[in-house]
Design an enzyme around this catalytic site. Sequence first.
Site, PDB file in Angstrom:
ATOM      1  N   ASP A  74      33.367  53.201  44.077  1.00 28.99           N
ATOM      2  CA  ASP A  74      33.504  53.337  45.517  1.00 28.99           C
ATOM      3  C   ASP A  74      33.457  54.831  45.832  1.00 28.99           C
ATOM      4  OD1 ASP A  74      33.825  52.846  48.132  1.00 28.99           O
ATOM      5  OD2 ASP A  74      35.890  52.145  48.016  1.00 28.99           O
TER       6      ASP A  74
ATOM      7  N   ASP B  90      36.009  42.779  45.428  1.00 28.66           N
ATOM      8  CA  ASP B  90      36.948  43.550  44.616  1.00 28.66           C
ATOM      9  C   ASP B  90      38.237  43.665  45.405  1.00 28.66           C
ATOM     10  OD1 ASP B  90      36.026  45.695  46.583  1.00 28.66           O
ATOM     11  OD2 ASP B  90      37.660  46.677  45.528  1.00 28.66           O
TER      12      ASP B  90
ATOM     13  N   CYS C 251      46.031  26.765  34.639  1.00 31.25           N
ATOM     14  CA  CYS C 251      45.399  28.039  34.274  1.00 31.25           C
ATOM     15  C   CYS C 251      45.264  28.169  32.758  1.00 31.25           C
ATOM     16  CB  CYS C 251      46.219  29.198  34.833  1.00 31.25           C
ATOM     17  SG  CYS C 251      45.523  30.811  34.440  1.00 31.25           S
TER      18      CYS C 251
ATOM     19  N   CYS D 136      44.664  31.102  31.149  1.00 29.05           N
ATOM     20  CA  CYS D 136      44.741  32.509  30.746  1.00 29.05           C
ATOM     21  C   CYS D 136      45.704  32.711  29.576  1.00 29.05           C
ATOM     22  CB  CYS D 136      45.133  33.394  31.935  1.00 29.05           C
ATOM     23  SG  CYS D 136      46.902  33.479  32.236  1.00 29.05           S
TER      24      CYS D 136
ATOM     25  N   CYS E   3      49.393  32.090  30.690  1.00 31.07           N
ATOM     26  CA  CYS E   3      49.793  30.702  30.936  1.00 31.07           C
ATOM     27  C   CYS E   3      49.708  29.832  29.689  1.00 31.07           C
ATOM     28  CB  CYS E   3      48.948  30.105  32.051  1.00 31.07           C
ATOM     29  SG  CYS E   3      49.294  30.886  33.634  1.00 31.07           S
TER      30      CYS E   3
ATOM     31  N   HIS F  15      47.291  37.358  34.357  1.00 30.48           N
ATOM     32  CA  HIS F  15      47.124  36.041  34.983  1.00 30.48           C
ATOM     33  C   HIS F  15      46.372  36.161  36.314  1.00 30.48           C
ATOM     34  CE1 HIS F  15      47.962  32.206  36.928  1.00 30.48           C
ATOM     35  NE2 HIS F  15      48.401  32.913  37.949  1.00 30.48           N
TER      36      HIS F  15
END
Length: 412
Positions: free
Chosen positions: A91, A303, A341, A343, A346, A372
């Site tokens: 950016d 984003d 989830c 991940c 989790c 997560h």
Amino acid sequence: MSFQFEVQSTSDSARAAVFHTPHGPVETPAFMPVGTLATVKTLDPEDLVRMGATMILGNAYHLHLRPGDDVVKEMGGLHRFMCWDGPILTDSGGFQVFSLAKLRTLNEDGVEFQSHIDGSKRFFTPELVMQIERNLGADVIMQFDHVIPGQSDEASARDASERSIRWLARCLAEVNRLELGPPVPHLKLMRAEPDKTVVTPKYVPTRTGEFAAQLQQQALFPIVQGGIHPHIRRQAAASIASMHDWPGFGIGGLSVGEDKPAMYEMLDVVDEALPRTHPRYLMGVGFPEDLIEGVLRGVDLFDCVAPTRMGRNGAAFTHDGRLNIKRAEFRTDPRPLDESCQCATCSRFTRAYIRHLFIADEMLGLRLLSLHNVHFLLSLMRSARQAIQTGTIEEWAREWLLRFRASPPIEV
Ligand SMILES: [Zn+2]
């Protein structure tokens, strides 16, 4: 041409596509984790690879102030510096100059401001920002733009939007000038044997020495501004699109204080006005409901610092809304943050354990929640992509949003 956008399937405005960059393909729609200071806070690049992140962000304003874009350049560019050999977008710092910095003075040439770190005086022009982004060496670079608060009146929105377009022309001229210049010297990279003890099926980012030794071609994205005034947005999109064959488009100045219906209306306007053949990036928008509403309106890239910032404050995204792990009710809760989830948090840790880490101020707590939350948004966009490909995006989005909105958001 190093950058290509290949649309694979569409459903009304939503599309599943692949954005090809010099550092690899980005399957869209996609969420891009934010590494403002050349780090996605608390996460190692290998974490990001494992959870399927493809493109990440850095920030020109922050990296210019600290450690200095000259330092990053000398260290081989941003990919090498932060050990990420996938695509990066930087950016331009427009948002930071107009929100973080103190004592701003704006004129047609640029903006004078005081660094938020040490109070030193700086002057950003579109040309200087292009030089900074060139030094950083990201794949996609954003134009320097004039950002205004979300509820600005029509006159200020028009003024900022028109100035951003004039600055865009200067950014493009500077990028062309820099590309004609001598090649940027980069450090020679040391090669080393991959560490056999680390199991990384895709690659070992820090040890293969596969970072590009020379600066790749960069894609300059313009930014459509215009506040919440449809005709200004429409005009901005049209004049930007007719100025040059851009590799993609940014949509800026949303999710900055305006209400959600106004933001969605602006996305509808821009969706109609921009060519459908190029990627669209909605800047700084990262709440799950906004990602889905954005995908339905033809946005490809998103984003936001929300997943890591919220994670550090103890808040987790779940399919049933937001959850604040610090609440007493989770003291002996044996469930993961989100039962559906996949991940790394989790699949191993209970709510009770993560709550304990937060109450005891243990660093692992911040990391597990950030992990997560970032995974949650990456996988949300993978599901959206799949739903577009199978022609079920409308039903999928309706059901997803119904469940998510049924629980009131917990403010933290
Ligand atoms: Zn999870």
